[in-house]
Design a protein around this motif. Structure first.
Motif, PDB file in Angstrom:
ATOM      1  N   TRP A 229       0.862  -1.192   0.000  1.00 19.16           N
ATOM      2  CA  TRP A 229       0.000   0.000   0.000  1.00 19.16           C
ATOM      3  C   TRP A 229       0.899   1.242   0.000  1.00 19.16           C
ATOM      4  N   ILE A 230       2.102   1.072  -0.531  1.00 20.25           N
ATOM      5  CA  ILE A 230       3.022   2.201  -0.660  1.00 20.25           C
ATOM      6  C   ILE A 230       2.636   2.980  -1.928  1.00 20.25           C
ATOM      7  N   PRO A 231       3.192   4.182  -2.081  1.00 19.00           N
ATOM      8  CA  PRO A 231       2.809   4.973  -3.277  1.00 19.00           C
ATOM      9  C   PRO A 231       3.499   4.481  -4.547  1.00 19.00           C
ATOM     10  N   GLY A 232       3.531   3.225  -4.764  1.00 19.38           N
ATOM     11  CA  GLY A 232       4.102   2.595  -5.942  1.00 19.38           C
ATOM     12  C   GLY A 232       5.516   2.136  -5.662  1.00 19.38           C
ATOM     13  N   PRO A 233       5.913   0.982  -6.231  1.00 16.32           N
ATOM     14  CA  PRO A 233       5.058   0.068  -6.980  1.00 16.32           C
ATOM     15  C   PRO A 233       3.929  -0.489  -6.106  1.00 16.32           C
ATOM     16  N   THR A 234       2.921  -1.007  -6.800  1.00 11.20           N
ATOM     17  CA  THR A 234       1.778  -1.528  -6.073  1.00 11.20           C
ATOM     18  C   THR A 234       1.544  -2.997  -6.442  1.00 11.20           C
ATOM     19  N   GLU A 235       0.494  -3.555  -5.868  1.00 11.44           N
ATOM     20  CA  GLU A 235       0.160  -4.970  -6.106  1.00 11.44           C
ATOM     21  C   GLU A 235      -0.152  -5.219  -7.589  1.00 11.44           C
ATOM     22  N   VAL A 236       0.290  -6.362  -8.071  1.00 10.47           N
ATOM     23  CA  VAL A 236      -0.009  -6.760  -9.453  1.00 10.47           C
ATOM     24  C   VAL A 236      -0.787  -8.069  -9.389  1.00 10.47           C
ATOM     25  N   ARG A 237      -1.887  -8.151 -10.118  1.00 11.19           N
ATOM     26  CA  ARG A 237      -2.725  -9.361 -10.067  1.00 11.19           C
ATOM     27  C   ARG A 237      -1.964 -10.561 -10.639  1.00 11.19           C
ATOM     28  N   PRO A 238      -2.184 -11.760 -10.081  1.00  7.09           N
ATOM     29  CA  PRO A 238      -1.463 -12.947 -10.558  1.00  7.09           C
ATOM     30  C   PRO A 238      -1.623 -13.181 -12.057  1.00  7.09           C
ATOM     31  N   SER A 239      -2.818 -12.897 -12.605  1.00  7.17           N
ATOM     32  CA  SER A 239      -3.011 -13.147 -14.040  1.00  7.17           C
ATOM     33  C   SER A 239      -2.134 -12.214 -14.882  1.00  7.17           C
ATOM     34  N   ILE A 240      -1.822 -11.057 -14.340  1.00 11.45           N
ATOM     35  CA  ILE A 240      -0.942 -10.116 -15.060  1.00 11.45           C
ATOM     36  C   ILE A 240       0.513 -10.553 -14.894  1.00 11.45           C
ATOM     37  N   LEU A 241       0.858 -10.991 -13.678  1.00  8.21           N
ATOM     38  CA  LEU A 241       2.226 -11.498 -13.467  1.00  8.21           C
ATOM     39  C   LEU A 241       2.500 -12.672 -14.405  1.00  8.21           C
ATOM     40  N   ALA A 242       1.470 -13.485 -14.644  1.00  3.44           N
ATOM     41  CA  ALA A 242       1.644 -14.660 -15.517  1.00  3.44           C
ATOM     42  C   ALA A 242       2.001 -14.247 -16.942  1.00  3.44           C
ATOM     43  N   GLU A 243       1.555 -13.061 -17.358  1.00  2.13           N
ATOM     44  CA  GLU A 243       1.879 -12.579 -18.714  1.00  2.13           C
ATOM     45  C   GLU A 243       3.385 -12.392 -18.893  1.00  2.13           C
TER      46      GLU A 243
ATOM     47  N   SER B 251       2.405  -2.988   3.873  1.00  2.00           N
ATOM     48  CA  SER B 251       3.484  -2.023   3.677  1.00  2.00           C
ATOM     49  C   SER B 251       2.897  -0.664   3.303  1.00  2.00           C
ATOM     50  N   ILE B 252       3.133   0.349   4.177  1.00  4.05           N
ATOM     51  CA  ILE B 252       2.805   1.738   3.810  1.00  4.05           C
ATOM     52  C   ILE B 252       4.115   2.520   3.883  1.00  4.05           C
ATOM     53  N   SER B 253       4.093   3.808   3.525  1.00  6.44           N
ATOM     54  CA  SER B 253       5.362   4.560   3.457  1.00  6.44           C
ATOM     55  C   SER B 253       5.419   5.708   4.444  1.00  6.44           C
ATOM     56  N   ASN B 254       6.621   5.933   4.940  1.00 15.92           N
ATOM     57  CA  ASN B 254       6.905   7.124   5.729  1.00 15.92           C
ATOM     58  C   ASN B 254       6.807   8.344   4.799  1.00 15.92           C
ATOM     59  N   GLY B 255       6.883   9.540   5.358  1.00 22.64           N
ATOM     60  CA  GLY B 255       6.885  10.752   4.541  1.00 22.64           C
ATOM     61  C   GLY B 255       8.133  10.812   3.679  1.00 22.64           C
ATOM     62  N   TYR B 256       8.083  11.650   2.640  1.00 25.84           N
ATOM     63  CA  TYR B 256       9.177  11.731   1.664  1.00 25.84           C
ATOM     64  C   TYR B 256      10.106  12.884   2.057  1.00 25.84           C
ATOM     65  N   GLY B 257      11.391  12.623   2.075  1.00 24.28           N
ATOM     66  CA  GLY B 257      12.397  13.675   2.314  1.00 24.28           C
ATOM     67  C   GLY B 257      12.155  14.389   3.633  1.00 24.28           C
ATOM     68  N   ASP B 258      11.998  15.716   3.568  1.00 22.83           N
ATOM     69  CA  ASP B 258      11.820  16.522   4.789  1.00 22.83           C
ATOM     70  C   ASP B 258      10.536  16.156   5.535  1.00 22.83           C
ATOM     71  N   LEU B 259       9.634  15.471   4.866  1.00 17.73           N
ATOM     72  CA  LEU B 259       8.353  15.120   5.509  1.00 17.73           C
ATOM     73  C   LEU B 259       8.444  13.797   6.272  1.00 17.73           C
ATOM     74  N   LYS B 260       9.628  13.185   6.257  1.00 17.31           N
ATOM     75  CA  LYS B 260       9.808  11.900   6.959  1.00 17.31           C
ATOM     76  C   LYS B 260       9.546  12.107   8.460  1.00 17.31           C
TER      77      LYS B 260
ATOM     78  N   GLY C  20      -0.683   4.362  -0.421  1.00 15.74           N
ATOM     79  CA  GLY C  20      -0.929   4.307  -1.865  1.00 15.74           C
ATOM     80  C   GLY C  20      -2.136   3.421  -2.135  1.00 15.74           C
ATOM     81  N   HIS C  21      -3.319   4.061  -2.276  1.00 14.31           N
ATOM     82  CA  HIS C  21      -4.560   3.301  -2.558  1.00 14.31           C
ATOM     83  C   HIS C  21      -4.769   3.343  -4.060  1.00 14.31           C
ATOM     84  N   MET C  22      -3.946   2.569  -4.736  1.00 11.46           N
ATOM     85  CA  MET C  22      -3.898   2.708  -6.194  1.00 11.46           C
ATOM     86  C   MET C  22      -4.028   1.365  -6.904  1.00 11.46           C
TER      87      MET C  22
END
Ligand SMILES: Cc1ncc(COP(=O)(O)O)c(C=O)c1O
Length: 371
Positions: A4-18, A331-340, A347-349
């Motif tokens: 659930w980080i701001p990318g990369p994100t989860e990939v569906r198994p059927s896509i990984l199979a490609e 997995s989520i992410s801490n803030g970026y750079g000075d926002l850490k 990443g809800h993507m």
């Protein structure tokens, strides 16, 4: 671990199979077929109408590489709007290429005021191009393109270069309506693909001008990339397995296959719109959850990005929250750079759903209660 980080994100198994398909020659009929499968739905991702004169393309490189490619096709004077790490990077790439860069910078989490952009264009120009990041992944902030497009109406010689890395497939881009000249993205965010290739779209104006310019690059020459793609002949050996995955994912999104179970059948532009609505709903739910903990998003609500929420942590120990969630397999992410330490990002993507988000937020409630 669920991403659930701001990318990369989860990939569906059927896509990984490609990705595991046997290689094919990149000058074969199979490769032409892949191009054909990709182009239609990729045009929908950029919001192109069927009769649009704009062109989509794919290149085997990351998003940053295509920032560089986009800049090779424009003149020397670049105006860069900066409101976070990636818009700063766009300007830095321009500078690295020897461009004369003028920056308008606002604090992270804010959006550059279009009036200030108009002022800079009127008084500090002339400019050949303007760079902007439509969704700053570092701050979860979306910069609306419509007001910038309006400002650029008075500056027809300024090419509008837009990073849509964490916007594509999460929200509408409306490339032609917003008078964009070049939009670029990696595929590891809301397109929910493994990193490794990039997608782009360019206007007729951009291509015509770029064709006439000296473009000091071979692999990142935008004209070679775009014309090569249009001719279904990549300039160099492409990452063919990623093309398979891209073709399948674009077809699935366009057929409504990636929408939550029970969603009414939709296809084509309506399916993309439905995907944007899922992202908007996840953004709204995340903001509501944060509010329930006395927290708020970093950007003003009207500028909250659809694929990544950046939450101001207040007194919450961000490192402990991230570590606690990791123990729960999220997995989520801490803030970026000075926002850490001051913010954290969810990443809800991509192919994530409201139901999955609910499970993550319940786990986060548990961790916060323990802290
Ligand atoms: C908005 C934005 N632009 C550019 C990039 C850089 O993309 P890449 O890492 O694919 O080069 C990222 C990566 O996170 C991003 O979020």
């Amino acid at each position: 671990m669920t991403l659930w980080i701001p990318g990369p994100t989860e990939v569906r198994p059927s896509i990984l199979a490609e990705l595991a398909r046997p290689p094919i020659g990149h000058r074969s009929a199979g490769m032409k077929d892949l191009h054909h499968r990709i182009d239609g739905p990729l045009a929908l991702a950029f919001g192109l109408a069927p009769d649009s004169p704009s062109t989509v393309a794919v290149h085997s490189a990351s998003g940053t590489a295509i920032m560089e490619a986009a800049l090779h096709g424009v003149g020397e004077r670049v105006l860069s709007l900066i409101n976070g790490a990636f818009s700063k990077r766009f300007a830095a790439v321009a500078e690295a290429l020897g461009k004369e860069v003028t920056r308008i910078e606002v604090p992270m989490g804010q959006v550059v005021d279009p009036m200030k952009v108009a002022q800079a264009l009127d008084t500090k120009g002339p400019f050949d191009a303007m760079t902007v990041v439509s969704s700053e992944t570092s701050t979860g902030t979306a910069t609306p393109l419509a007001p910038l497009a309006k400002v650029l109406e008075n500056h027809p010689n300024v090419r509008f270069l837009v990073d849509v890395v964490s916007m594509i497939a999460a929200g509408p881009i409306d490339f032609d309506t917003h008078r964009v000249d070049f939009a670029l993205a990696g595929v590891q965010k809301a397109l929910a693909l493994p990193p490794g290739i990039a997608v782009m779209c360019c206007s007729e104006r951009y291509l015509a001008e770029a064709q006439k310019r000296n473009r000091p690059s071979w692999y990142l020459d935008p004209v070679r990339i775009i014309e090569g793609h249009a001719a279904q002949k990549t300039p160099a050996t492409p990452a063919v397995p990623h093309y398979y995955a891209l073709a399948q994912q674009l077809e699935d999104i366009s057929a409504g296959v990636t929408l939550p179970k029970g969603h009414a059948p939709v296809e084509g532009p309506a399916a993309w719109q439905a995907r944007y609505e899922v992202h908007s709903a996840m953004r709204a739910r995340t903001a509501e959850w944060a509010e329930g903990h006395g927290l708020s998003l970093l950007p003003a609500p009207e500028f909250a990005a659809p694929a990544v929420s950046c939450i101001q942590a207040g007194k919450l120990n961000v490192a402990a929250l991230v570590a606690g969630l990791a123990e729960e397999d999220y997995s989520i992410s801490n803030g970026y750079g000075d926002l850490k330490g001051k913010t954290f990002r969810i990443g809800h993507m991509g192919d994530h759903s409201l139901q999955g988000l609910e499970e993550l937020l319940t786990a986060a409630d548990k961790v916060i209660a323990r802290l």
